[in-house]
Design an enzyme around this catalytic site. Structure first.
Site, short mmCIF file in Angstrom:
data_model
loop_
_atom_site.label_atom_id
_atom_site.label_comp_id
_atom_site.label_asym_id
_atom_site.label_seq_id
_atom_site.Cartn_x
_atom_site.Cartn_y
_atom_site.Cartn_z
N GLY A 44 39.79 -56.09 -50.89
CA GLY A 44 39.83 -57.53 -50.94
C GLY A 44 39.50 -57.81 -52.34
N PHE A 45 39.18 -57.40 -52.59
CA PHE A 45 38.16 -58.25 -54.17
C PHE A 45 38.53 -59.35 -54.59
CE2 PHE A 45 41.54 -54.79 -54.46
CZ PHE A 45 40.44 -53.55 -54.23
N PRO A 99 23.97 -42.71 -51.53
CA PRO A 99 24.60 -42.60 -53.83
C PRO A 99 25.95 -42.44 -53.33
CG PRO A 99 23.12 -41.02 -52.66
CD PRO A 99 22.91 -42.07 -51.55
N ALA A 117 22.60 -55.77 -49.98
CA ALA A 117 21.36 -56.65 -49.53
C ALA A 117 20.91 -57.69 -48.04
CB ALA A 117 21.32 -57.65 -50.85
N GLY A 150 28.79 -53.44 -55.91
CA GLY A 150 30.19 -53.52 -56.04
C GLY A 150 30.77 -53.43 -57.18
N GLU A 151 30.24 -55.62 -58.07
CA GLU A 151 31.13 -55.85 -58.99
C GLU A 151 30.43 -55.05 -60.44
OE1 GLU A 151 33.41 -59.83 -57.36
OE2 GLU A 151 31.23 -58.81 -55.68
N THR A 198 28.90 -43.58 -51.43
CA THR A 198 29.38 -44.71 -51.61
C THR A 198 29.17 -44.93 -52.59
OG1 THR A 198 27.65 -45.55 -50.10
CG2 THR A 198 29.70 -44.92 -49.55
MO1 MOS Z 1 34.77 -60.87 -54.93
S1 MOS Z 1 35.05 -61.18 -55.89
O1 MOS Z 1 32.86 -61.73 -54.29
O2 MOS Z 1 35.97 -60.30 -53.10
#
Ligand code: MOS
Length: 737
Positions: free
Chosen positions: A237-238, A629, A510, A701-702, A631
């Site tokens: 998705g990103f 840990p 979260a 993730g980000e 994933t």
């Molecule tokens: Mo991310 S750019 O918050 O899907």
């Protein structure tokens, strides 16, 4: 044994590798028609004429829609909100105007996708063309103050100009990042079907099922309870699939007109114009410090492009509000420019990944100018209080990440002078950068059901984009109920389930995770009450505090009653717990919440060829408690690779005369591949953050993308003495001149 904290394998791994997981475009629906989008080849002007007669007569064609016969849509609601997230406010096939190359001008619907695509080639269009506006240093001069979008557009704390003026050492420079596209492996797809009772079901490759439902409801004037949106697996998705883009609306409208299911899958080329992209930035930073390196002032301003009709802001300067303390003060600001491209959108680590390139490069420049070690400079400017809000951070692992990361990397073996490290003909360079990432707090609901056989089902309108949602939610529910994770089934991606939030902002663990925890705890409490006071209570007379969930059921002292037996004794078929997580908005909470990292890159540079290779990388992350840990590490290596792409490869070039994105496939748009990536070393250096989530987790993730680029360009400086201020790194800027 608890499963949270264990490297549990993917619950959906087998489904995915065997092809059994159905992505949107895989979903078979009888009688489906296929849509092909005909898009504009010019970037600005209008369609003077559109001749659809040949296309209409082509084999298999059911309809051709243009602005002349497309049903009118309601305008998107202003202001933009995540509750009804339109990707762009300009709606498809509503008038003859052209605002960007790749804009839809016709939709052909036919029995097969090939028939639709072929008929699309028969649509004859004449354009009136006007010169497009593109984003460059020239058009940036006309940048203006946009209306607020997510956060306040500008900020000023203290007297930053005085702080900068009084500093002993100053850095002021311009840093740029490029337009980039998401390039998910799974192209966007949508499938709309209306039943006899006018119920609309949309299968869509979206990161946000409830937002899609709301936006479609508003734009089509259909009550939201008449709409179901389903998204069980998303192939990347990103952020590019977080909003509703025109193709989803076009399919839903066409299906309503034709009374048959309509499916649209974007072509690879259309993924560069039918959906958003991450916009470029031009950032100016001024930093000043005393002789020891302690910051006295920061000014950070950013300019980014948006479409002619929307005011998307890339909040690149935000990071400087909270990353480092500065005794005099800090100011930040954002401006935008309207250009003839489609509307930009969030792209994996939006805002932060742009902004850190500037500020963490400038910090490196400052370190060399003063002669302080780059790690030491950052330790010196660490702050326990968020300079922007004055609130203490809930947890801030900057120091721990810097120290543990440096140790793991072997930073103390580094020779500080540029051009002082070599391996054969390659120059070696080592760079560091610190990262922070916004902590989003959203409400979420979940339901956990205990079945008669003693297994459990988690149900919630969450999303799986590849990060591991099915797996981690299993773990959370399993621990609360004392079940092995394999005894928990997870169902998500359907608006008929309890409503959760968008899968954006690295917020699922979260927030959505907290709703699962609450639901599972509620279910456990109900089961305990049954065991103590219910019909045929096995633990009659015991105190509920003495009963715990373990071993596939409930335990009192040395006695265990399995859930299946408990339900049978109670004469119940199942038992349900509901979770409703309603966190206070981050800005209103008592603490400032961010996740943090320190990342270390070693590059080898071939100066003859101007080639930069990543040699080694260590990432140390504070994302609170790590639930899984395995994933989590996968997120981190994906993020580092993504950051390498930002640093060295990714750029969507625009033809300055035609206003088009030039590269519209994986051969022209460069992304890192296996051969670009060395061993990546990931360590977690966070602690349980109870302010961030009842699970103790912060976003991960980000975070892992952020500051990869400045760590690499700082390493290039250390290797070569050349300061790179423009991404991606161009060969000619590295090559010996
Ligand atoms: Mo991310 S750019 O918050 O899907």
């Amino acid at each position: 044994m608890s499963s949270v904290g264990q490297p549990v394998r993917r619950a959906d791994g087998k489904l995915k590798v065997t092809g059994a997981a159905l992505y949107t475009a895989d979903i078979p629906l009888a009688d489906t028609l296929h849509g092909a989008i005909v898009h504009s080849v010019i970037a600005s002007g209008r369609t003077a004429s559109i001749d659809t007669s040949a296309a209409e007569k082509a084999p298999g064609v059911a309809a051709v829609f243009t602005y002349r016969n497309m049903p009118r849509m309601n305008p998107t609601p202003k202001p933009w909100s995540l509750l009804h997230p339109y990707g762009q406010g300009y709606l498809p096939l509503q008038d003859d105007q052209i605002h960007y190359a790749g804009q839809p001008v016709a939709l052909v619907v036919a029995d097969t996708a090939d028939q639709a695509a072929y008929a699309g080639t028969l649509v004859k269009i004449e354009y009136e063309t006007s010169p497009p506006v593109v984003f460059d240093s020239n058009s940036a001069k006309g940048a203006f103050d946009p209306p607020q979008f997510l956060w306040p557009v500008s900020s000023s704390v203290g007297d930053p100009e005085k702080g900068i003026a009084e500093g002993a050492v100053k850095i002021e420079a311009v840093y740029t990042t490029a337009d980039r596209h998401h390039n998910q492996m799974e192209p966007h797809a949508t499938l709309s079907t209306w039943d006899e009772s006018d119920q609309l079901t949309i299968f869509d490759s979206t990161q946000h099922i409830s937002g899609t439902r709301e936006l479609v409801s508003i734009v089509m004037g259909v009550p939201h309870e008449k709409i179901t949106v389903v998204s069980r697996f998303v192939g990347g998705g990103f952020g590019g699939k977080a909003d509703v883009w025109p193709h989803t609306l076009m399919a839903a409208v066409a299906a309503r007109v034709l009374r048959r299911p309509v499916r649209i899958q974007l072509t690879r080329a259309q993924m560069y114009s039918m959906v958003g992209y991450g916009p470029a930035t031009i950032q100016t930073i001024a930093l000043a410090a005393d002789k020891s390196g302690k910051l006295t002032g920061i000014r950070h301003d950013s300019i980014s492009p948006t479409s002619t009709f929307d005011n998307y802001i890339e909040y690149a300067a935000n990071v400087s509000r909270s990353l480092w303390g500065a005794s005099g003060g800090i100011s930040t600001g954002h401006k935008i420019v309207h250009v003839n491209h489609n509307t930009p959108t969030a792209m994996r680590s939006p805002h932060e990944a742009h902004g850190h390139f500037a500020v963490e490069s400038a910090m490196d420049e400052l370190a060399y100018k003063i002669g302080v070690d780059p790690v030491a400079l950052r330790l010196l400017n660490d702050t326990p209080v968020d300079p922007y809000t004055g609130r203490p951070f809930s947890t801030r692992g900057v120091r721990r990440c810097l120290i543990e990361g440096a140790q793991r990397f072997g930073w103390n073996k580094r020779y500080p002078e540029p051009r002082s490290m070599r391996d054969g003909r390659d120059l070696i360079g080592q760079g560091v950068a610190v990262a922070m990432y916004t902590h989003w707090r959203w409400s979420a609901k979940a339901r956990v059901v205990l079945r008669h056989d003693g297994s459990a089902v988690v149900e919630s309108g969450m999303h799986e984009l590849g990060g591991g949602t099915y797996t981690v939610m299993q773990q959370v529910a399993a621990d609360a109920l004392g079940l092995p994770p394999g005894s928990v089934e997870v169902r998500l991606g359907d608006t008929r389930l309890p409503a959760s939030h968008a899968a954006v902002g690295s917020a699922t663990m979260a927030n959505a995770g907290a709703s699962v925890l609450l639901a599972a705890n509620a279910l456990r409490d109900k089961a305990v009450a049954l065991a103590v006071t219910g019909r045929g209570a096995p633990f009659a007379g015991a105190s509920v505090q003495d009963v715990r969930a373990a071993n596939g059921g409930l335990v009192l002292g040395s006695r265990t009653v399995g859930y299946a037996d408990l339900l049978a004794m109670s004469g119940l078929d199942g038992l349900t717990g509901e979770g409703d997580y309603q966190p206070v908005e981050e800005a209103r909470g008592p603490k400032s919440i961010f996740s943090f990292a320190a990342v270390f890159a070693e590059v080898r540079v071939d100066e003859e060829l101007g080639l930069v290779r990543l040699n080694r990388f260590v990432g140390a992350y504070d994302a609170g408690r790590i639930i899984n840990p395995r994933t989590a590490r996968s997120q981190a290596i994906g993020g580092i690779i993504w950051g390498l792409g930002q640093a060295l490869l990714e750029k969507s070039e625009t033809d300055p005369n035609l206003g088009r994105f030039l590269h519209r496939n994986y051969s022209g748009y460069l992304v890192p591949t296996n051969a670009d990536i060395p061993e990546l070393d990931v360590i977690f250096a966070g602690e349980f953050d109870s302010e961030a989530s009842p699970l103790g987790a912060k976003g991960l993730g980000e975070l892992t993308v952020v500051s990869v680029a400045p760590a690499i360009t700082n390493a290039i400086y250390h290797a070569t003495g050349k300061r790179i201020r423009d991404l991606p790194v161009a060969v000619e800027n590295v090559m010996r001149s």
